[in-house]
Every structure is written in C-alpha cells, then in structure tokens.
Design a protein around this motif. Structure first.
Motif, PDB file in Angstrom:
ATOM      1  N   THR A 140      36.455  44.738  42.229  1.00  0.00           N
ATOM      2  CA  THR A 140      35.862  46.192  42.029  1.00  0.00           C
ATOM      3  C   THR A 140      35.340  46.237  40.565  1.00  0.00           C
ATOM      4  N   ASN A 141      36.243  45.539  39.528  1.00  0.00           N
ATOM      5  CA  ASN A 141      35.641  45.703  38.301  1.00  0.00           C
ATOM      6  C   ASN A 141      34.173  44.849  37.935  1.00  0.00           C
ATOM      7  N   ILE A 142      34.308  43.772  38.757  1.00  0.00           N
ATOM      8  CA  ILE A 142      33.014  42.966  38.516  1.00  0.00           C
ATOM      9  C   ILE A 142      31.963  43.637  39.424  1.00  0.00           C
ATOM     10  N   ALA A 143      32.091  44.122  40.447  1.00  0.00           N
ATOM     11  CA  ALA A 143      31.294  44.885  41.102  1.00  0.00           C
ATOM     12  C   ALA A 143      30.430  46.131  40.330  1.00  0.00           C
ATOM     13  N   ASN A 144      31.735  46.992  39.631  1.00  0.00           N
ATOM     14  CA  ASN A 144      31.106  47.952  38.658  1.00  0.00           C
ATOM     15  C   ASN A 144      30.356  47.570  37.492  1.00  0.00           C
ATOM     16  N   LEU A 145      30.673  46.593  36.964  1.00  0.00           N
ATOM     17  CA  LEU A 145      29.948  46.240  35.840  1.00  0.00           C
ATOM     18  C   LEU A 145      28.388  45.789  36.481  1.00  0.00           C
ATOM     19  N   ILE A 146      28.261  45.074  37.602  1.00  0.00           N
ATOM     20  CA  ILE A 146      27.121  44.549  38.009  1.00  0.00           C
ATOM     21  C   ILE A 146      25.956  45.677  38.453  1.00  0.00           C
ATOM     22  N   ASN A 147      26.678  46.627  39.285  1.00  0.00           N
ATOM     23  CA  ASN A 147      26.231  47.841  39.759  1.00  0.00           C
ATOM     24  C   ASN A 147      25.789  48.687  38.471  1.00  0.00           C
ATOM     25  N   ASN A 152      23.575  40.037  34.516  1.00  0.00           N
ATOM     26  CA  ASN A 152      23.907  38.787  33.867  1.00  0.00           C
ATOM     27  C   ASN A 152      25.426  38.349  33.921  1.00  0.00           C
ATOM     28  N   CYS A 153      25.874  39.294  34.816  1.00  0.00           N
ATOM     29  CA  CYS A 153      27.390  39.106  35.091  1.00  0.00           C
ATOM     30  C   CYS A 153      27.337  38.114  36.263  1.00  0.00           C
ATOM     31  N   ILE A 154      27.947  36.850  36.280  1.00  0.00           N
ATOM     32  CA  ILE A 154      28.010  35.911  37.442  1.00  0.00           C
ATOM     33  C   ILE A 154      29.454  35.408  37.747  1.00  0.00           C
ATOM     34  N   PRO A 155      29.887  35.930  38.815  1.00  0.00           N
ATOM     35  CA  PRO A 155      31.222  35.722  39.275  1.00  0.00           C
ATOM     36  C   PRO A 155      31.069  34.330  39.938  1.00  0.00           C
ATOM     37  N   ILE A 156      32.061  33.452  39.632  1.00  0.00           N
ATOM     38  CA  ILE A 156      32.244  32.031  39.960  1.00  0.00           C
ATOM     39  C   ILE A 156      33.189  32.065  41.169  1.00  0.00           C
ATOM     40  N   GLN A 168      30.700  43.231  49.636  1.00  0.00           N
ATOM     41  CA  GLN A 168      31.191  44.558  50.239  1.00  0.00           C
ATOM     42  C   GLN A 168      31.022  45.404  49.099  1.00  0.00           C
ATOM     43  N   GLU A 169      31.093  45.295  47.875  1.00  0.00           N
ATOM     44  CA  GLU A 169      31.135  46.368  46.873  1.00  0.00           C
ATOM     45  C   GLU A 169      29.882  46.291  45.741  1.00  0.00           C
ATOM     46  N   ILE A 170      29.060  45.020  45.902  1.00  0.00           N
ATOM     47  CA  ILE A 170      27.955  44.886  44.989  1.00  0.00           C
ATOM     48  C   ILE A 170      26.973  45.446  45.782  1.00  0.00           C
ATOM     49  N   GLU A 171      25.985  46.247  45.084  1.00  0.00           N
ATOM     50  CA  GLU A 171      24.859  46.912  45.632  1.00  0.00           C
ATOM     51  C   GLU A 171      23.636  46.010  45.222  1.00  0.00           C
ATOM     52  N   GLY A 172      23.011  45.524  46.364  1.00  0.00           N
ATOM     53  CA  GLY A 172      21.778  44.745  46.233  1.00  0.00           C
ATOM     54  C   GLY A 172      22.195  43.230  45.801  1.00  0.00           C
ATOM     55  N   GLN A 173      21.089  42.504  45.271  1.00  0.00           N
ATOM     56  CA  GLN A 173      21.076  41.133  45.066  1.00  0.00           C
ATOM     57  C   GLN A 173      21.933  40.866  43.903  1.00  0.00           C
ATOM     58  N   PHE A 174      22.852  39.737  43.892  1.00  0.00           N
ATOM     59  CA  PHE A 174      23.513  39.487  42.600  1.00  0.00           C
ATOM     60  C   PHE A 174      23.612  37.870  42.829  1.00  0.00           C
ATOM     61  N   ASN A 175      23.914  37.407  41.282  1.00  0.00           N
ATOM     62  CA  ASN A 175      23.922  35.778  41.233  1.00  0.00           C
ATOM     63  C   ASN A 175      25.469  35.523  41.254  1.00  0.00           C
ATOM     64  N   VAL A 176      25.704  34.199  41.956  1.00  0.00           N
ATOM     65  CA  VAL A 176      27.092  33.748  41.847  1.00  0.00           C
ATOM     66  C   VAL A 176      26.840  32.194  41.299  1.00  0.00           C
ATOM     67  N   GLY A 177      28.299  31.573  40.924  1.00  0.00           N
ATOM     68  CA  GLY A 177      28.240  30.318  40.522  1.00  0.00           C
ATOM     69  C   GLY A 177      29.227  29.750  41.763  1.00  0.00           C
ATOM     70  N   ILE A 178      29.465  28.469  41.634  1.00  0.00           N
ATOM     71  CA  ILE A 178      30.750  27.782  42.587  1.00  0.00           C
ATOM     72  C   ILE A 178      31.335  26.964  41.602  1.00  0.00           C
TER      73      ILE A 178
END
Length: 483
Positions: A140-147, A152-156, A168-178
C-alpha cells in the motif's frame, strides 16, 4: 626496551593512519580530540562523525567514474543508500547532500521517504528501490508513493505473488525489478538465498507475468550475495551467472536497462585492513561490459546499494575501564562501564570485529586482557581485535583511568540493539553525540540522545504511567554523539 603500547602499535601496523593519530599523547579520530569529548560528555558514549558519510559516498562515486572512463562504459552509475543500515534522520540528511538515491526494506521506510519528500530532501527524480518481502502495508505504501507521482519508485519483485498485489493498488503503468535468489557459498547452512527468484525461473516468470502485461515494465535486475563484494572465485562466478540472466532477459525485454549489483563493500575493521576498492570496481565494470558485448546487448545502467559502507565508518563507541579482575594465573578481565551485548550487539551475535584502541595512556606499558561487559550474561565479552584472538591495552592502574574506543560501528548497532527501548539486564543505553565539521575545519558537537534514565525503563515496563519529564523525542532515551 620497546614496552610501551605505542611501540606495540608501531611495530604491528602502519601508524598513524588517515583517520587515526596521536595528539598530546591521546588518540584523535578525524582530528576530533576524543579525550576532550570524554571530558565534555562523559563515558560511556556513542558518537557519529557525519562527514565520513559524505566522504565514503564521494569515494565510491569517483571509483565508478574512473572505471567508466577507463573502459569506455556507455551508461550511468547511481549510488543508493540502504536505509536499514541506519534509519536516523541525521544519517539520511548527510547522505542526501551527495545526490544519491534510496533503497528501502519495509513499509515504514516508505513513510521516511514521504517525510524526506515533504522537506525537499528528495524529489520524484530520486530513485526509490523497494526491496524485501512485501505484504499489505508495504504494498500500500509503495502504491501511494507511485500513485502520487513518484514513478522512479521501483519495487523489486521478491516472490511470485507480489506483482499481482502491486498491480491491484498501483494506478497506471509502473516499473519493477526482479531480485535474483543467489546461490550461497558451500559453508552456508542453506544453498539458495530466501530472497528473490531463482536463476532458472526468472525468464519463465517474465514471460508468464510481465511480457504481455501492458501495465508493467521490467526495468531492473537485482543481484546480491551475503558475503558481499570479494575478489574470489565465488563472487565472480555468481556475477557471471547474473549477467547471463541479464543478457537473456534483455534480448526479449527492451525496457530492461539497469543492473543493481547490491551492496557489500567491506569497511575497515583493523589497522591492517587492505581492500583494493578501485580494482574491484574496475573489474566489475569490465566484466559487465565484456559479457554484454559477447551477447550483443547494450550495457546496463549500474546501481549499487551501499549501506554499511556508507554509514559504518562514521560511528564509534567509547567506554571507561572500571576495574580489573584476575580470574586465574593467565586471564585478566578489564570490566567496561557498559555492555557489548546492548551497545555493540554484532560483537556478540555474529562475532564481528571492530577497530579497538585506547584513547589515552599510549605511552604506558601494556598487557594482554579480556574485556567484559556489565551484564550478568557470560556472553557479554570481547576478546578479539586486530591482533587476532588477543587484546593488548595499557596496563590497568586504579589511579590512572583508561578509556577505550571502538570505531567504525555506525551500521546496524543502534537498530539491532533496540535504540530507545529495553536493554539486557536494564543496562542503560549510553549518550549519543553527533559530530560535524565546519567549512573552516572546526569541530562542532551536539547531544542527539541522553543516557537512559531509570524512569525511562520503568515506564516501558509498566511500573509507572507517567511519561519521563524530558520527553522531547524517543531518540533522547539513548545517548549518541555525531562528529
């Protein structure tokens, strides 16, 4: 005869060193007069010499800049600070003076990021790499930051479920890492890290959950091993395996353009410490470039997440030797006025070594001793430093107080020790001092936290219901000094 402590150090090590020297027969650390610090604030105390944080960041940046130039590496380098090493505001404030980025590990880390944004310390251009196992509040906190616009917040991604939870919580496109689940050295109790996704499963995972997902862009591959960055066959073998995964992904994933090689730079734990940082950086950059050229893909932007390297060498602890106990014909115990278990927990938990030196009496004769803490726990002791399984200190004299310092203790010790909370045997946390240096070279100090009082601990334990009289901040229930 060379029987003085200063003779022992001179015969054993190259001394003085950049951060250590003697002035008026007492030890100075980065030109800070430690005896004057003791006279002003007492002992035990902890201190943080803040300029060393910036010094180490700039050192690392220069090593990568030189390596990029030497090997004509056509990408960028991004220095991230691993906040779990020390979350304190004075640490983040100093680190962020150096145009760096942030790596987070838990939900509350994101709250710190939001606080720093409100202060203008970081912006939406600052990379926030979110590692760790993610569940409700963290997601939720990551989603709030990106939304909120921080793209440039990249959840790994650490496990197979996280991508759906984030989507489910992030609106629109977002970047990720693995994150790659690296294989550990044979001496470890497990074969594969619990963190991340296995080498062989990353490409199938990308094809199954990301490749056709219009909402998600794979931006980064994350690589880290527990032993850190070392010049040995194990490290180079794991790095090569990581690069093979990166190039395989890059061929089918155009958005992938960054490689995070994690942290793991060692910090100085002995006067005999010898690690060629420049060589290691140059060799890492060269290996990345060569593998990418062989596979016909563009070289990635390089990210690092240095935590201990950033903050470790800024910290120290000072104790007074209270008394000497002769327990048998061979063992002398110097008892300090604090506890190793509570103030330097890594010495007890993982047998970590720090640089240990006396502050005064360098021109006195020396003896071999053991160091004991104040708790009634048999494990509250320290018996190893740069001389390996032996400690030599100026001889104990009841009429001549002896002070000793442990240096480069700035990473993890406060958080692992439970800063501001209960300590083993109710030994109070020491005063904590912050030390800074002005442009003219003069030193300034301020108290960050006072030594814990009885009422602080009794209140936590439920024996009192009133708050301590001085309740400015929770931080002030401990004692620390920043230089």
């Amino acid at each position: 005869m060379n029987t003085k402590y200063i003779d022992l150090i001179g015969q054993s090590f190259d001394f003085p060193q950049p951060e250590f020297k003697l002035e008026d027969k007492t030890l100075q650390f980065h030109d800070v007069d430690l005896m004057q610090l003791i006279e002003q604030y007492g002992a035990p105390l902890k201190f943080s010499y803040l300029p060393q944080i910036s010094n180490n960041i700039q050192r690392a940046k220069s090593w990568f800049a030189e390596a990029f130039a030497k090997h004509d590496y056509k990408a960028t380098y991004n220095y991230c600070y691993c906040t779990k090493s020390s979350h304190f505001k004075h640490v983040l404030d100093e680190a962020l003076k150096n145009d760096i980025h942030i790596e987070t590990s838990s939900a509350f880390d994101i709250d710190i990021v939001q606080s720093l944004k409100k202060e203008g310390k970081i912006t939406n251009d600052t990379y926030v790499l979110s590692n760790g196992f993610k569940r409700e509040q963290y997601v939720t906190n990551i989603a709030n930051l990106i939304n909120g616009g921080h793209h440039n917040c990249i959840p790994i991604i650490d496990n197979y479920e996280e991508l759906n939870l984030l989507s489910q919580e992030i609106e629109g496109q977002f970047n990720v890492g693995i994150r790659i689940a690296s294989e550990e050295e044979p001496k470890f109790e497990f074969y594969t890290s619990r963190l991340g996704i296995g080498y062989k499963n990353i490409v199938p995972f990308y094809k199954a959950q990301i490749q056709e997902n219009e909402k998600v862009n794979l931006k980064m591959l994350h690589f880290f091993i527990n032993t850190g960055i070392r010049d040995n066959a194990y490290y180079w073998n794991e790095l090569t395996k990581c690069l093979k995964v990166y190039t395989s992904l890059k061929k089918i994933c155009p958005s992938l353009d960054s490689l995070n090689i994690g942290g793991g730079f060692p910090i100085k734990n002995s006067l005999a410490f010898d690690f060629d940082y420049q060589y290691m950086v140059e060799e890492i950059v060269l290996q990345i470039k060569q593998v990418c050229e062989e596979e016909g893909v563009d070289v990635p932007h390089i990210f690092t997440e240095f935590g201990s390297f950033t903050v470790g060498e800024s910290g120290g602890a000072i104790y007074k030797v209270l008394y000497q106990k002769q327990q048998n014909d061979r063992e002398k115990w110097n008892m300090i006025n604090s506890s190793f278990i509570t103030t330097l927990p890594d010495t007890w938990a993982i047998s970590k070594r720090f640089i240990m030196l006396p502050i005064n009496r360098w021109h006195d004769s020396y003896e071999r001793v053991l160091l004991g803490g104040l708790t009634c726990d048999s494990d509250d002791y320290y018996n190893s430093e740069q001389h390996v399984n032996a400690i030599y200190l100026p001889k104990y004299r009841e009429d001549k107080p002896l002070y000793i310092g442990f240096f480069n203790t700035g990473a993890y010790q406060e958080t692992i020790g439970g800063f501001g909370g209960l300590q083993h045997c109710l030994i109070p946390s020491p005063k904590h001092i912050l030390i800074n240096k002005n442009e003219d070279g003069s030193i300034t100090t301020e108290v960050f936290a006072e030594q814990q009082k009885s009422e602080d601990l009794l209140n936590i334990l439920g024996y009192t219901t009133t708050q301590p009289k001085d309740k400015t901040t929770e931080a002030e229930t401990t004692a620390s000094v920043i230089l």
